[in-house]
Design a protein around this motif. Structure first.
Motif, PDB file in Angstrom:
ATOM      1  N   ARG A  23      -3.569 -28.710  -0.765  1.00 44.38           N
ATOM      2  CA  ARG A  23      -4.592 -28.577  -1.411  1.00 44.38           C
ATOM      3  C   ARG A  23      -6.364 -29.734  -1.099  1.00 44.38           C
ATOM      4  O   ARG A  23      -7.071 -29.132  -1.233  1.00 44.38           O
ATOM      5  N   GLY A  31      -8.377 -27.205  -0.205  1.00 45.70           N
ATOM      6  CA  GLY A  31      -8.811 -26.650  -1.628  1.00 45.70           C
ATOM      7  C   GLY A  31      -7.852 -26.092  -2.052  1.00 45.70           C
ATOM      8  O   GLY A  31      -7.239 -25.747  -1.614  1.00 45.70           O
ATOM      9  N   PRO A  36      -9.886 -22.485  -8.508  1.00 46.98           N
ATOM     10  CA  PRO A  36     -10.068 -23.250  -9.250  1.00 46.98           C
ATOM     11  C   PRO A  36      -9.609 -23.059 -10.640  1.00 46.98           C
ATOM     12  O   PRO A  36      -8.845 -22.184 -11.324  1.00 46.98           O
ATOM     13  N   GLU A  54     -10.067 -17.104   0.700  1.00 46.06           N
ATOM     14  CA  GLU A  54     -11.868 -17.079   1.137  1.00 46.06           C
ATOM     15  C   GLU A  54     -12.199 -15.691   1.567  1.00 46.06           C
ATOM     16  O   GLU A  54     -13.236 -15.969   1.475  1.00 46.06           O
ATOM     17  N   PRO A  74     -12.803 -18.083  -5.292  1.00 45.78           N
ATOM     18  CA  PRO A  74     -13.279 -19.478  -4.832  1.00 45.78           C
ATOM     19  C   PRO A  74     -12.950 -20.851  -4.852  1.00 45.78           C
ATOM     20  O   PRO A  74     -10.975 -20.408  -5.159  1.00 45.78           O
ATOM     21  N   VAL A  75     -12.831 -21.547  -4.186  1.00 43.91           N
ATOM     22  CA  VAL A  75     -12.263 -22.679  -3.820  1.00 43.91           C
ATOM     23  C   VAL A  75     -12.829 -23.675  -4.482  1.00 43.91           C
ATOM     24  O   VAL A  75     -14.128 -23.945  -4.414  1.00 43.91           O
ATOM     25  N   GLU A  76     -11.841 -25.112  -4.815  1.00 45.95           N
ATOM     26  CA  GLU A  76     -12.407 -26.287  -5.390  1.00 45.95           C
ATOM     27  C   GLU A  76     -11.870 -27.350  -4.282  1.00 45.95           C
ATOM     28  O   GLU A  76     -10.973 -26.568  -3.416  1.00 45.95           O
ATOM     29  N   PHE A  77     -12.307 -28.653  -4.745  1.00 47.14           N
ATOM     30  CA  PHE A  77     -11.806 -29.119  -3.589  1.00 47.14           C
ATOM     31  C   PHE A  77     -11.422 -30.442  -4.051  1.00 47.14           C
ATOM     32  O   PHE A  77     -12.319 -31.139  -5.150  1.00 47.14           O
ATOM     33  N   ALA A  96     -11.905 -34.550  -5.857  1.00 44.55           N
ATOM     34  CA  ALA A  96     -13.403 -35.344  -5.751  1.00 44.55           C
ATOM     35  C   ALA A  96     -12.300 -36.782  -5.360  1.00 44.55           C
ATOM     36  O   ALA A  96     -11.421 -37.016  -4.426  1.00 44.55           O
TER      37      ALA A  96
END
Length: 133
Positions: free
Chosen positions: A46, A50, A53, A120, A125-128, A130
């Motif tokens: 992860r 990423g 979401p 992708e 959509p992809v989040e990373f 923090a």
């Protein structure tokens, strides 16, 4: 060493009896309040690649305990009535085995057929996470 059953055979057998969701279809389902996307990948995957979401992270090694209301490790997210649970990993192998196992336990779920590997490519959509200091 000769195995009685290979991992590939196990995945193929699981896929014969579970619900598989194509990547574009799950992308279209994102944000729907009745859909819970569960990421089975290792935390390092992860961090590196990423995540989807809004997905819930559940390590593959704990999932049977997290969905069992009688387990001391139970997570309330898995006790929501009327939800569609979609499990995923990187390529769809771990999630196929997981979904079959959970189905055997009486937990209704589906899995992302090709896993995060095509997410992708299809515009998902992809989040990373923090960055930690």
């Amino acid at each position: 060493m000769t195995l009685k059953l290979s991992s590939a055979e196990m995945v193929a057998a699981a896929r014969q009896r579970i619900t598989e969701i194509e990547t574009p279809d799950l992308i279209a389902m994102l944000g729907h309040p009745d859909v819970v996307v569960v990421d089975l990948r290792d935390i390092r995957e992860r961090m590196r690649s990423g995540f989807i979401p809004g997905s819930f992270h559940a390590p593959r090694g704990m999932i049977e305990f997290w969905i069992d209301p009688d387990s001391p490790y139970y997570k309330d997210i898995f006790g929501q009535n009327g939800k569609t649970y979609v499990f995923h990993c990187a390529s769809g192998w771990r999630s196929a085995l997981t979904t079959a196992t959970l189905q055997d336990m009486g937990f209704k779920a589906a899995h992302l057929k090709e896993g995060f590997s095509t997410w992708e490519k299809y515009g998902g959509p992809v989040e990373f996470p923090a960055q930690r200091d």
